[in-house]
Design a protein around this motif. Structure first.
Motif, short mmCIF file in Angstrom:
data_model
loop_
_atom_site.label_atom_id
_atom_site.label_comp_id
_atom_site.label_asym_id
_atom_site.label_seq_id
_atom_site.Cartn_x
_atom_site.Cartn_y
_atom_site.Cartn_z
N ALA A 157 23.35 33.43 -1.94
CA ALA A 157 23.38 32.21 -2.74
C ALA A 157 23.69 32.48 -4.21
O ALA A 157 23.38 31.68 -5.07
CB ALA A 157 22.05 31.48 -2.63
N SER A 158 24.27 33.66 -4.50
CA SER A 158 24.54 33.99 -5.89
C SER A 158 25.63 33.10 -6.46
O SER A 158 26.59 32.74 -5.78
CB SER A 158 24.96 35.45 -6.03
N ALA A 159 25.47 32.71 -7.70
CA ALA A 159 26.46 31.88 -8.38
C ALA A 159 26.50 32.29 -9.85
O ALA A 159 25.53 32.81 -10.39
CB ALA A 159 26.10 30.40 -8.25
N THR A 160 27.64 32.09 -10.47
CA THR A 160 27.78 32.44 -11.87
C THR A 160 26.86 31.57 -12.72
O THR A 160 26.89 30.34 -12.62
CB THR A 160 29.24 32.23 -12.34
N PRO A 161 26.00 32.19 -13.55
CA PRO A 161 25.08 31.40 -14.37
C PRO A 161 25.82 30.47 -15.33
O PRO A 161 26.86 30.85 -15.88
CB PRO A 161 24.28 32.46 -15.12
N GLN A 162 25.30 29.27 -15.54
CA GLN A 162 25.88 28.34 -16.50
C GLN A 162 25.47 28.73 -17.92
O GLN A 162 24.63 29.62 -18.13
CB GLN A 162 25.41 26.92 -16.18
N MET A 163 26.07 28.08 -18.89
CA MET A 163 25.82 28.44 -20.28
C MET A 163 24.35 28.29 -20.66
O MET A 163 23.78 29.14 -21.35
CB MET A 163 26.68 27.57 -21.21
N ASP A 164 23.69 27.21 -20.20
CA ASP A 164 22.28 27.04 -20.54
C ASP A 164 21.43 28.14 -19.95
O ASP A 164 20.45 28.59 -20.55
CB ASP A 164 21.79 25.66 -20.09
N ALA A 165 21.81 28.63 -18.74
CA ALA A 165 21.08 29.74 -18.13
C ALA A 165 21.30 31.03 -18.91
O ALA A 165 20.36 31.83 -19.07
CB ALA A 165 21.52 29.92 -16.67
N LEU A 166 22.51 31.24 -19.41
CA LEU A 166 22.78 32.45 -20.19
C LEU A 166 22.02 32.43 -21.52
O LEU A 166 21.51 33.46 -21.97
CB LEU A 166 24.28 32.57 -20.46
N ILE A 167 21.92 31.26 -22.14
CA ILE A 167 21.15 31.15 -23.38
C ILE A 167 19.67 31.42 -23.10
O ILE A 167 19.01 32.17 -23.84
CB ILE A 167 21.35 29.76 -24.00
N ALA A 168 19.14 30.82 -22.03
CA ALA A 168 17.74 31.04 -21.67
C ALA A 168 17.49 32.51 -21.34
O ALA A 168 16.45 33.07 -21.70
CB ALA A 168 17.36 30.16 -20.48
N ALA A 169 18.46 33.15 -20.68
CA ALA A 169 18.31 34.57 -20.32
C ALA A 169 18.32 35.45 -21.57
O ALA A 169 17.55 36.42 -21.66
CB ALA A 169 19.43 34.99 -19.38
N THR A 170 19.18 35.12 -22.54
CA THR A 170 19.22 35.90 -23.78
C THR A 170 17.90 35.78 -24.54
O THR A 170 17.36 36.78 -25.04
CB THR A 170 20.37 35.40 -24.67
N VAL A 171 17.38 34.57 -24.61
CA VAL A 171 16.08 34.37 -25.26
C VAL A 171 14.99 35.13 -24.52
O VAL A 171 14.11 35.76 -25.12
CB VAL A 171 15.74 32.86 -25.34
N TYR A 172 15.05 35.10 -23.20
CA TYR A 172 14.05 35.79 -22.36
C TYR A 172 14.06 37.29 -22.63
O TYR A 172 13.00 37.90 -22.81
CB TYR A 172 14.37 35.50 -20.90
N VAL A 173 15.24 37.90 -22.67
CA VAL A 173 15.34 39.33 -22.92
C VAL A 173 14.81 39.68 -24.31
O VAL A 173 14.06 40.65 -24.49
CB VAL A 173 16.80 39.81 -22.76
N ALA A 174 15.19 38.87 -25.31
CA ALA A 174 14.75 39.14 -26.69
C ALA A 174 13.23 39.01 -26.82
O ALA A 174 12.58 39.88 -27.41
CB ALA A 174 15.46 38.19 -27.64
N VAL A 175 12.68 37.94 -26.26
CA VAL A 175 11.24 37.70 -26.38
C VAL A 175 10.44 38.77 -25.63
O VAL A 175 9.47 39.32 -26.16
CB VAL A 175 10.88 36.30 -25.85
N LEU A 176 10.87 39.09 -24.41
CA LEU A 176 10.12 40.06 -23.62
C LEU A 176 10.20 41.46 -24.23
O LEU A 176 9.21 42.20 -24.25
CB LEU A 176 10.64 40.07 -22.18
N SER A 177 11.36 41.82 -24.76
CA SER A 177 11.50 43.13 -25.41
C SER A 177 10.61 43.21 -26.64
O SER A 177 9.93 44.23 -26.87
CB SER A 177 12.97 43.38 -25.80
N PHE A 178 10.61 42.15 -27.44
CA PHE A 178 9.74 42.12 -28.62
C PHE A 178 8.27 42.20 -28.22
O PHE A 178 7.48 42.91 -28.85
CB PHE A 178 9.99 40.84 -29.42
#
Length: 389
Positions: A157-178
């Motif tokens: 069921a894999s699908a290319t993430p939409q822009m809102d998902a990519l923005i949420a993922a970027t925030v997720y990586v930054a917050v979790l790393s911090f």
């Protein structure tokens, strides 16, 4: 006494302590995933469930501390000022995770979760002074990421993430790393026992969850759910919630304990290991929604987790800039003399140039520069022959 939680002044943890904390964290994390899933089936209110877990963990630790069974500081405003940022980034990380889950598939979340160790490894070395990962460890971290990408591309069921998902993922990586690096920094600089950290983190998370319940409108569902729920369902839900509270206390204790004895990167890799291992177990047990490519990618990522080797911590008192300066000056650092009583200034690092001439010539030069010196230096091979006056 919990030596692993005494901050920078603590002795180096033993291998046994690291293994016990690591095994406890992995087991409690895996158990938390299963128990939470059961509890949410009986009590489908995630914010309320996590609030009950926070209240239970803080309450149990406070009672045990009052009975003298564990070492936990009482809640004070001065200590809360030192610790509030830990709770804040912890809660923001949970929100970022929920936001990403709402906008992306589980496979996408796993991919971005596997990026976090790479970011944390860089920040760990740059901000906390941990030695950079070895080539083997860098290879293991890249293998984890490659395996997660293979899992994503091979999922049915894999699908290319939409822009809102990519923005949420970027925030997720930054917050979790911090969060990974900052919490480790606080553990290193604010001396507290593990149970004290458990108490403060859970107690200070309760107000945040109260705001979240009101913001999400979850509180409007409780009355109707209570009216239509039978006594038997209430009893089963209570048992499931109690088990989740026990798991929450366990993961909170072992989480802080394990953070205290390993680097931020190692703790991050352990978290990825738990997530991937639980995903593999779920695919194999329930047998739905997987292909050989997706399963192979997860196994490759799992191999990367096991191949990773922690980097040793930097020597205490090691100043990288001073070290580089000493290298440029062709100098070697030596210990400074003990401070004189009453001197509140910091001891300076004495740097002595590496000289090629004999020690006697150096002594003679020093004596010659001292005006009015009457000291007579003698050569070791000739007891009575003065060198210079």
């Amino acid at each position: 006494r919990e030596t692993m939680s005494d901050g920078q002044g603590a002795a180096a943890p033993s291998t046994r302590a690291i293994l016990l904390q690591g095994i406890g964290y992995v087991l409690s994390s895996s158990m938390m995933l299963v128990v939470n899933k059961v509890a949410l089936n009986r009590f489908p209110y995630p914010v309320a469930l996590s609030t009950v877990q926070y209240v239970a963990s803080a309450g149990v630790v406070r009672i045990l501390a009052a009975l003298g069974l564990v070492d936990a500081e009482p809640l004070t405003l001065s200590r809360a000022r030192q610790f509030w940022m830990v709770t804040a980034v912890f809660c923001v990380a949970i929100l970022a995770n929920l936001a990403l889950l709402q906008r992306a598939t589980v496979e996408t979340v796993i991919v971005f979760r596997c990026i976090v160790p790479l970011v944390t490894a860089f920040c760990d070395s740059a901000c906390l002074g941990t030695a950079p990962p070895t080539p083997r460890s860098w290879g293991a971290l890249i293998t984890i990421l490659v395996g997660s990408v293979i899992h994503f591309t091979g999922a049915p069921a894999s699908a290319t993430p939409q822009m809102d998902a990519l923005i949420a993922a970027t925030v997720y990586v930054a917050v979790l790393s911090f969060e990974m690096v900052y919490v480790k920094h606080v553990i290193n600089t604010v001396p507290m026992t593990t149970f004290s950290r458990v108490l403060y983190n859970n107690a200070m998370s309760i107000p945040f969850n109260g705001i979240l319940i009101l913001a999400t409108g979850e509180h409007t569902l409780y009355k109707e759910a209570w009216a239509r729920t039978g006594r038997e369902d209430i009893n089963m839900a209570a048992i499931a919630i109690a088990l989740s509270c026990a798991a929450g206390l366990a993961i909170s204790f072992f989480g802080f304990g394990f953070r205290a004895v390993v680097s931020a990167t190692t703790f991050t890799v352990a978290g990825v290991l738990c997530k991937i291992a639980s995903t593999v177990a779920s695919l194999l047990i329930f047998g739905h929604g997987w292909t050989f490519a997706s399963l192979g990618g997860l196994l490759l990522a799992l191999f990367g987790c096991t191949a990773y080797r922690p980097s040793p911590p930097a020597p205490k008192g090691d100043d990288q800039s001073r070290k580089r300066a000493g290298s440029l000056l062709n100098c070697r650092p030596q210990r400074s003399p003990p401070k004189v009583d009453g001197d509140e200034s910091e001891s300076l690092l004495r740097v002595i140039p590496v000289a090629d001439k004999p020690l006697t010539d150096t002594i003679n030069d020093d004596i010659e520069k001292a005006p009015g010196a009457d000291v007579v230096a003698t050569d070791s091979n000739s007891k009575h022959q003065p060198l210079r006056k």
